[in-house]
Design a protein around this motif. Structure first.
Motif, PDB file in Angstrom:
ATOM      1  N   LEU A 147     119.142 -63.629 -34.576  1.00  0.00           N
ATOM      2  CA  LEU A 147     117.847 -63.600 -33.902  1.00  0.00           C
ATOM      3  C   LEU A 147     117.995 -63.022 -32.497  1.00  0.00           C
ATOM      4  N   ILE A 148     119.040 -63.454 -31.780  1.00  0.00           N
ATOM      5  CA  ILE A 148     119.269 -62.974 -30.409  1.00  0.00           C
ATOM      6  C   ILE A 148     119.554 -61.482 -30.399  1.00  0.00           C
ATOM      7  N   LEU A 149     120.410 -61.025 -31.324  1.00  0.00           N
ATOM      8  CA  LEU A 149     120.723 -59.597 -31.394  1.00  0.00           C
ATOM      9  C   LEU A 149     119.479 -58.785 -31.734  1.00  0.00           C
ATOM     10  N   GLY A 150     118.684 -59.316 -32.656  1.00  0.00           N
ATOM     11  CA  GLY A 150     117.456 -58.627 -33.019  1.00  0.00           C
ATOM     12  C   GLY A 150     116.489 -58.523 -31.849  1.00  0.00           C
ATOM     13  N   LEU A 151     116.388 -59.614 -31.065  1.00  0.00           N
ATOM     14  CA  LEU A 151     115.511 -59.604 -29.903  1.00  0.00           C
ATOM     15  C   LEU A 151     116.013 -58.645 -28.829  1.00  0.00           C
ATOM     16  N   LEU A 152     117.338 -58.551 -28.665  1.00  0.00           N
ATOM     17  CA  LEU A 152     117.903 -57.599 -27.711  1.00  0.00           C
ATOM     18  C   LEU A 152     117.530 -56.166 -28.081  1.00  0.00           C
ATOM     19  N   VAL A 153     117.650 -55.856 -29.363  1.00  0.00           N
ATOM     20  CA  VAL A 153     117.314 -54.514 -29.836  1.00  0.00           C
ATOM     21  C   VAL A 153     115.825 -54.231 -29.629  1.00  0.00           C
ATOM     22  N   VAL A 154     114.992 -55.213 -30.003  1.00  0.00           N
ATOM     23  CA  VAL A 154     113.549 -55.049 -29.811  1.00  0.00           C
ATOM     24  C   VAL A 154     113.220 -54.914 -28.332  1.00  0.00           C
ATOM     25  N   GLY A 155     113.927 -55.706 -27.492  1.00  0.00           N
ATOM     26  CA  GLY A 155     113.710 -55.626 -26.055  1.00  0.00           C
ATOM     27  C   GLY A 155     114.045 -54.254 -25.496  1.00  0.00           C
ATOM     28  N   ILE A 156     115.157 -53.680 -25.957  1.00  0.00           N
ATOM     29  CA  ILE A 156     115.551 -52.338 -25.503  1.00  0.00           C
ATOM     30  C   ILE A 156     114.476 -51.320 -25.888  1.00  0.00           C
ATOM     31  N   PHE A 157     114.009 -51.411 -27.121  1.00  0.00           N
ATOM     32  CA  PHE A 157     112.977 -50.489 -27.598  1.00  0.00           C
ATOM     33  C   PHE A 157     111.682 -50.671 -26.806  1.00  0.00           C
ATOM     34  N   THR A 158     111.309 -51.946 -26.551  1.00  0.00           N
ATOM     35  CA  THR A 158     110.098 -52.238 -25.778  1.00  0.00           C
ATOM     36  C   THR A 158     110.223 -51.711 -24.360  1.00  0.00           C
ATOM     37  N   GLY A 159     111.404 -51.924 -23.746  1.00  0.00           N
ATOM     38  CA  GLY A 159     111.636 -51.438 -22.392  1.00  0.00           C
ATOM     39  C   GLY A 159     111.583 -49.929 -22.304  1.00  0.00           C
ATOM     40  N   MET A 160     112.105 -49.257 -23.314  1.00  0.00           N
ATOM     41  CA  MET A 160     112.060 -47.792 -23.333  1.00  0.00           C
ATOM     42  C   MET A 160     110.614 -47.308 -23.370  1.00  0.00           C
ATOM     43  N   LEU A 161     109.805 -47.934 -24.220  1.00  0.00           N
ATOM     44  CA  LEU A 161     108.398 -47.538 -24.303  1.00  0.00           C
ATOM     45  C   LEU A 161     107.672 -47.810 -22.984  1.00  0.00           C
ATOM     46  N   ALA A 162     107.973 -48.979 -22.380  1.00  0.00           N
ATOM     47  CA  ALA A 162     107.338 -49.316 -21.106  1.00  0.00           C
ATOM     48  C   ALA A 162     107.740 -48.313 -20.027  1.00  0.00           C
ATOM     49  N   GLY A 163     109.019 -47.900 -20.032  1.00  0.00           N
ATOM     50  CA  GLY A 163     109.496 -46.927 -19.057  1.00  0.00           C
ATOM     51  C   GLY A 163     108.904 -45.549 -19.267  1.00  0.00           C
ATOM     52  N   ILE A 164     108.782 -45.147 -20.517  1.00  0.00           N
ATOM     53  CA  ILE A 164     108.225 -43.827 -20.830  1.00  0.00           C
ATOM     54  C   ILE A 164     106.751 -43.743 -20.436  1.00  0.00           C
ATOM     55  N   PHE A 185     114.977 -54.604 -19.699  1.00  0.00           N
ATOM     56  CA  PHE A 185     115.469 -54.020 -18.453  1.00  0.00           C
ATOM     57  C   PHE A 185     116.425 -52.861 -18.740  1.00  0.00           C
ATOM     58  N   ALA A 186     117.290 -53.044 -19.735  1.00  0.00           N
ATOM     59  CA  ALA A 186     118.220 -51.975 -20.092  1.00  0.00           C
ATOM     60  C   ALA A 186     117.471 -50.768 -20.649  1.00  0.00           C
ATOM     61  N   GLY A 187     116.522 -51.029 -21.541  1.00  0.00           N
ATOM     62  CA  GLY A 187     115.749 -49.940 -22.124  1.00  0.00           C
ATOM     63  C   GLY A 187     114.834 -49.268 -21.135  1.00  0.00           C
ATOM     64  N   GLY A 188     114.392 -50.022 -20.106  1.00  0.00           N
ATOM     65  CA  GLY A 188     113.488 -49.456 -19.113  1.00  0.00           C
ATOM     66  C   GLY A 188     114.096 -48.298 -18.358  1.00  0.00           C
ATOM     67  N   PHE A 189     115.389 -48.417 -18.012  1.00  0.00           N
ATOM     68  CA  PHE A 189     116.057 -47.323 -17.297  1.00  0.00           C
ATOM     69  C   PHE A 189     116.109 -46.073 -18.171  1.00  0.00           C
ATOM     70  N   LEU A 190     116.393 -46.268 -19.460  1.00  0.00           N
ATOM     71  CA  LEU A 190     116.433 -45.129 -20.379  1.00  0.00           C
ATOM     72  C   LEU A 190     115.045 -44.515 -20.534  1.00  0.00           C
ATOM     73  N   GLY A 191     114.037 -45.380 -20.615  1.00  0.00           N
ATOM     74  CA  GLY A 191     112.672 -44.901 -20.799  1.00  0.00           C
ATOM     75  C   GLY A 191     112.154 -44.106 -19.618  1.00  0.00           C
ATOM     76  N   VAL A 192     112.463 -44.583 -18.402  1.00  0.00           N
ATOM     77  CA  VAL A 192     112.026 -43.864 -17.204  1.00  0.00           C
ATOM     78  C   VAL A 192     112.640 -42.470 -17.163  1.00  0.00           C
ATOM     79  N   SER A 193     113.926 -42.380 -17.501  1.00  0.00           N
ATOM     80  CA  SER A 193     114.609 -41.076 -17.512  1.00  0.00           C
ATOM     81  C   SER A 193     113.994 -40.145 -18.545  1.00  0.00           C
ATOM     82  N   ALA A 194     113.706 -40.696 -19.732  1.00  0.00           N
ATOM     83  CA  ALA A 194     113.108 -39.879 -20.785  1.00  0.00           C
ATOM     84  C   ALA A 194     111.677 -39.479 -20.424  1.00  0.00           C
TER      85      ALA A 194
END
Length: 269
Positions: A3-20, A231-240
């Motif tokens: 569950l934790i790993l799944g939430l981390l992955v979803v969080g990264i994806f969510t952060g990327m979208l928020a950053g983009i 937070f991790a995905g957000g940095f990637l999303g902002v760059s993209a």
């Protein structure tokens, strides 16, 4: 652990979208949490979704507010004024969202309408070339009350920070420059989301969440992996996102918002 790993992955994806797309996390955290809580059969999934999403939104808003202050683009007085009034709106909204009237169907209907509204705003902003000049005038108390109470009320109904109400109200309703509106909203959302998750945590009954790390209706065991991933995905999303024209990003998010609304409606049919 899964569950934790799944939430981390979803969080990264969510952060990327928020950053983009340059949006607050609540618009994406809420549907993710609702689909998860309903899928695993948690009782009162709406209250869990809203309380936990407000905690996630608080973490994201804290980062945003610090960035605004770092770039000296903060309007502390207006942000505090709207945010503190918004805490009152949260209290009123919580009374509705924790009542027996506020069923899963009602919650999804409210959130879907909110997403359609957001989609319209992003599409309109993406197509508009009009720029409102910045103003140094303070926000009058009566306007702060309207915006703050409205933002806080919506926050407690949908698990978002209230920025979806605050920014367009200041920008479109009161003709405020978008940069100033966003800056004021960042601090106001920080206060509103803090008030929100505290009210759902400390002034709610005890219940079983998805994990054992809960207080009231805030599931910290679920929220923290999402926040870390976001937070991790957000940095990637902002760059993209910097590689994509802003108007195209805004139109694309309007499409995404409509898709998410459709998925949530399908979930309860």
């Amino acid at each position: 652990m899964l569950l934790i790993l799944g939430l981390l992955v979803v969080g990264i994806f969510t952060g990327m979208l928020a950053g983009i797309f340059g949006i607050g996390g609540g618009t994406l955290f809420t549907p993710v949490l609702f689909l998860m809580f309903t899928s695993i059969g948690v009782e009162q999934p709406v209250a869990w979704t809203i309380g936990t999403s407000l905690f996630c939104t608080f973490a994201a808003a804290l980062s945003s507010s610090l960035q605004q202050a770092k770039h000296k683009n903060s309007f502390t007085s207006a942000g505090l004024q709207i945010g503190l009034l918004g805490a009152g709106g949260v209290y009123l909204g919580k009374m509705v969202s924790t009542s027996t009237f506020y069923t899963e169907e009602v919650f999804v209907s409210v959130f879907a309408l909110l997403l359609v509204f957001v989609a319209y705003l992003f599409y309109r902003r993406g197509k508009s070339t009009h720029v409102i000049e910045s103003s140094s005038e303070p926000v009058p108390l009566n306007r702060s009350a309207i915006v703050g109470l409205g933002g806080g009320f919506v926050a407690a109904l949908a698990g978002v920070g209230g920025g979806v109400v605050i920014v367009p109200s200041l920008n479109l309703g009161f003709r405020m420059n978008i940069a100033k509106a966003v800056s004021i909203s960042s601090l106001a959302v920080l206060i509103i989301s803090l008030s929100g998750w505290l009210q759902f945590a400390l002034f709610s009954g005890t219940a079983q969440g998805a994990t054992n790390y809960v207080i009231g209706f805030v599931d910290f065991g679920t929220a923290l992996p999402l926040i870390i991933g976001a937070f991790a995905g957000g940095f990637l999303g902002v760059s993209a996102g910097q590689k994509i024209p802003q108007n195209k990003r805004q139109v694309a998010f309007s499409v995404l918002a409509l898709i998410v609304a459709g998925i949530m409606i399908y979930k309860i049919i």
